[in-house]
Enzyme design. Sequence first.
Site, PDB file in Angstrom:
ATOM      1  N   ARG A 108      -0.980  13.328 -10.915  1.00  6.77           N
ATOM      2  CA  ARG A 108      -1.174  12.430  -9.489  1.00  6.77           C
ATOM      3  C   ARG A 108       0.071  11.839  -9.218  1.00  6.77           C
ATOM      4  O   ARG A 108       0.924  11.431 -10.062  1.00  6.77           O
ATOM      5  CB  ARG A 108      -2.418  11.495  -9.739  1.00  6.77           C
ATOM      6  CG  ARG A 108      -2.776  10.839  -8.719  1.00  6.77           C
ATOM      7  CD  ARG A 108      -3.684   9.783  -8.792  1.00  6.77           C
ATOM      8  NE  ARG A 108      -3.847   8.367  -9.466  1.00  6.77           N
ATOM      9  CZ  ARG A 108      -4.532   7.680 -10.086  1.00  6.77           C
ATOM     10  NH1 ARG A 108      -5.904   7.908  -9.202  1.00  6.77           N
ATOM     11  NH2 ARG A 108      -4.555   6.749 -10.575  1.00  6.77           N
ATOM     12  N   GLY A 110       0.379  10.447  -5.210  1.00  2.00           N
ATOM     13  CA  GLY A 110      -0.129   9.102  -4.291  1.00  2.00           C
ATOM     14  C   GLY A 110      -1.572   9.367  -4.301  1.00  2.00           C
ATOM     15  O   GLY A 110      -2.187   8.358  -3.736  1.00  2.00           O
ATOM     16  N   CYS A 176       0.663   9.093   7.561  1.00  2.00           N
ATOM     17  CA  CYS A 176       0.013   8.214   6.859  1.00  2.00           C
ATOM     18  C   CYS A 176       1.260   7.717   5.848  1.00  2.00           C
ATOM     19  O   CYS A 176       1.814   8.501   5.007  1.00  2.00           O
ATOM     20  CB  CYS A 176      -1.235   8.712   6.199  1.00  2.00           C
ATOM     21  SG  CYS A 176      -1.842   7.828   4.683  1.00  2.00           S
ATOM     22  N   GLY A 180       1.865  10.061  -1.265  1.00  3.58           N
ATOM     23  CA  GLY A 180       2.753  10.458  -2.500  1.00  3.58           C
ATOM     24  C   GLY A 180       3.723  11.335  -2.054  1.00  3.58           C
ATOM     25  O   GLY A 180       2.934  12.532  -1.888  1.00  3.58           O
ATOM     26  N   GLY A 183       2.770  15.115  -4.080  1.00  6.91           N
ATOM     27  CA  GLY A 183       1.799  16.064  -3.705  1.00  6.91           C
ATOM     28  C   GLY A 183       1.863  16.430  -2.402  1.00  6.91           C
ATOM     29  O   GLY A 183       1.497  17.668  -1.852  1.00  6.91           O
ATOM     30  N   HIS A 184       2.445  15.626  -1.564  1.00  2.00           N
ATOM     31  CA  HIS A 184       2.332  15.838  -0.184  1.00  2.00           C
ATOM     32  C   HIS A 184       3.418  16.599   0.304  1.00  2.00           C
ATOM     33  O   HIS A 184       3.061  17.871   0.908  1.00  2.00           O
ATOM     34  CB  HIS A 184       2.648  14.253   0.514  1.00  2.00           C
ATOM     35  CG  HIS A 184       3.085  14.239   2.136  1.00  2.00           C
ATOM     36  ND1 HIS A 184       2.122  14.913   2.775  1.00  2.00           N
ATOM     37  CD2 HIS A 184       4.205  14.036   2.687  1.00  2.00           C
ATOM     38  CE1 HIS A 184       2.639  14.881   4.118  1.00  2.00           C
ATOM     39  NE2 HIS A 184       3.728  14.298   4.114  1.00  2.00           N
ATOM     40  N   TYR A 472      -5.438  24.259   5.870  1.00  2.00           N
ATOM     41  CA  TYR A 472      -4.378  23.450   5.463  1.00  2.00           C
ATOM     42  C   TYR A 472      -4.444  23.212   4.207  1.00  2.00           C
ATOM     43  O   TYR A 472      -5.299  22.489   3.713  1.00  2.00           O
ATOM     44  CB  TYR A 472      -3.863  22.410   6.274  1.00  2.00           C
ATOM     45  CG  TYR A 472      -2.689  21.549   5.980  1.00  2.00           C
ATOM     46  CD1 TYR A 472      -1.719  22.267   5.359  1.00  2.00           C
ATOM     47  CD2 TYR A 472      -2.675  20.159   6.306  1.00  2.00           C
ATOM     48  CE1 TYR A 472      -0.536  21.194   4.869  1.00  2.00           C
ATOM     49  CE2 TYR A 472      -1.619  19.544   5.843  1.00  2.00           C
ATOM     50  CZ  TYR A 472      -0.631  20.030   5.261  1.00  2.00           C
ATOM     51  OH  TYR A 472       0.454  19.291   4.943  1.00  2.00           O
ATOM     52  N   TYR A 475      -5.253  19.619   3.257  1.00  2.00           N
ATOM     53  CA  TYR A 475      -6.663  19.244   3.423  1.00  2.00           C
ATOM     54  C   TYR A 475      -7.439  20.213   2.492  1.00  2.00           C
ATOM     55  O   TYR A 475      -8.233  20.604   2.925  1.00  2.00           O
ATOM     56  CB  TYR A 475      -6.864  19.278   4.909  1.00  2.00           C
ATOM     57  CG  TYR A 475      -6.064  18.591   5.874  1.00  2.00           C
ATOM     58  CD1 TYR A 475      -5.401  17.424   5.408  1.00  2.00           C
ATOM     59  CD2 TYR A 475      -6.087  18.855   7.115  1.00  2.00           C
ATOM     60  CE1 TYR A 475      -4.570  16.706   6.429  1.00  2.00           C
ATOM     61  CE2 TYR A 475      -5.145  18.154   8.120  1.00  2.00           C
ATOM     62  CZ  TYR A 475      -4.774  17.046   7.634  1.00  2.00           C
ATOM     63  OH  TYR A 475      -3.907  16.309   8.491  1.00  2.00           O
TER      64      TYR A 475
END
Length: 541
Positions: A108, A110, A176, A180, A183-184, A472, A475
Amino acid sequence: MESSSSPQKILLLLMLQSISLIADSFPIHETFFRCLSTNSKLAVPLSSYYTPNNSSSFTSVLNSTAQNLRYLGPSVPKPIIIFTPLSEPHVQAAVICSRRLRVHIRVRSGGHDYEAVSYVSQIETPFVIIDLARLRRIDVDIPRKAAWVQAGATVGEVYYRIAEKSKVHGFPMGLCTSLGIGGHVTGGAYGSMMRKFGLGADNVLDARIVDSKGRILNRVAMGKDLFWAIRGGGGGSFGIILAWRIKLVNVPGTVTVFTVTKTLEQGGTKILHRWQEAAPKLDDNLFIRVIIQAAENGNGTSRTVTTSYNALFLGNKRRLLKVMGTGFPELGLTSADCIETNWINSVLYIAGYPNTTQPEVLLQGKPVFRNYFKAKSDFVRCPIPESGLTGLWKLYLQEENPFMIWNPYGGMMGRIPETATPFPHRRGVLFKIQYVAAWQDGDKDPSKHINWIRSIYDYMGRYVSNSPREAYVNYRDLDLGMNKNWKGGTGYNNLKEASAWGTKYFKGNFYRLLKVKSRVDPENVFRHEQSIPSLLVKRQI
Ligand SMILES: Cc1cc2nc3c(=O)[nH]c(=O)nc-3n(C[C@H](O)[C@H](O)[C@H](O)COP(=O)(O)OP(=O)(O)OC[C@H]3O[C@@H](n4cnc5c(N)ncnc54)[C@H](O)[C@@H]3O)c2cc1C
């Protein structure tokens, strides 16, 4: 690997004593900790980075960045330990120990995963969370137009640290601010500068990653295939990203933002119909997304659909009005709608902070949106006819708090080849749709919201991309399919199951991702409900 010194060994003994009472009932608490201790230097008090599930702080650590409250309920499987590394060797030790002790790990940064795969394992227990929240150092180097950013830093912190050093540099990733970066970026990372500069993943120069053997690799050491895979192939499949080196981009000293809202009664359907073709062709400096919600009608007797055109223009108001006058006059943008500001304030505006908010809020790294939710995504390659939109509104208004965001593509997004990174949604995409159903605690019937979003998704099938129906990866949507049968004897080769969602997220790039995964993590150490499967796995770690 560093070995523990004598004082540390004494400290370790004391720490072990403190958990000895619980060790009988949860032997993994002790064995995992012992393994971590022998594989890295652990000199800081135990409680600050090692949280077993019987610790008093367990729930607050677990919930600290968990975004989707749907996955925190009592019936959802919980980790047995949360380990929050304070240094890179701690992360290496965690990988080594998970292999040695055959303990399943989740990673993990964010905590914004839509289906919570970074903090919930539905397919395999017990599991340990490796939470990178304490690895959030940011070094911005303006002369070199680059920055090293550790995986636990939030997008907002990165933006702030760049703006602190320069008013004319930025980085193109999420809108947003609590995402994090670990992961982003590994899933793509789009934001309001994507039409000008592409995704965050398109602007990565280097990375540091812990691989399945516990080694730290940089771009050169990992080789071009793995470096390709981690820039869009989705989190939790290839290793643990420790840090990204990102390429900063130039932003003008003055940018312009606006939000213009139209209801159905104000011609909303026609304008949105026109937006579909106009927005992807506008000047690359202009990003106009549409936030679609429901609201009471003027007289309060019925509901209507609201379409809010929320935009960033990398330039001043005068130029923006010219671009809109020729490219999208139907919106009727006026000078009074436009706000000139600087880039860091535009970040706050687009993220939805009130106008008076100071940029320092970005340093809180706090989530701005926390809810019970289910989301899905689509990519649109042909405009949806007005009749299709009218049909959509009927379904839309059946939900209490329906929410969609339509993001325009075109510009740089269409110029980057589909195979340049695993993110394949490039040329020909007009826009992306995100559908969200959200509800509050205490809702008696959450399944009705999930059924609603599934019915909207079914309805939209005829209007969106097909063969494959693109989605995506950031998402994440477990409706598209899930890895399973981890320990079932025959289920290790999940190619068939995984292609169901893999080709939607990655199109043909999925097959290259499979090859990379099978080479760099043949035993599938990094796995979750939608990780890329290893074709070579013979036994489960
Ligand atoms: C409110 C909200 C707004 C969003 N806005 C945007 C947006 O503007 N643009 C956009 O592109 N996306 C957006 N997203 C989606 C977001 O990009 C993804 O959810 C992303 O995966 C979040 O990364 P994270 O580190 O915060 O999440 P996490 O839940 O920590 O991780 C997500 C995935 O990556 C893996 N992972 C985490 N850290 C690492 C690591 N260090 N190394 C390897 N794998 C790792 C996890 O195991 C998991 O599979 C939004 C999501 C939410 C909830």
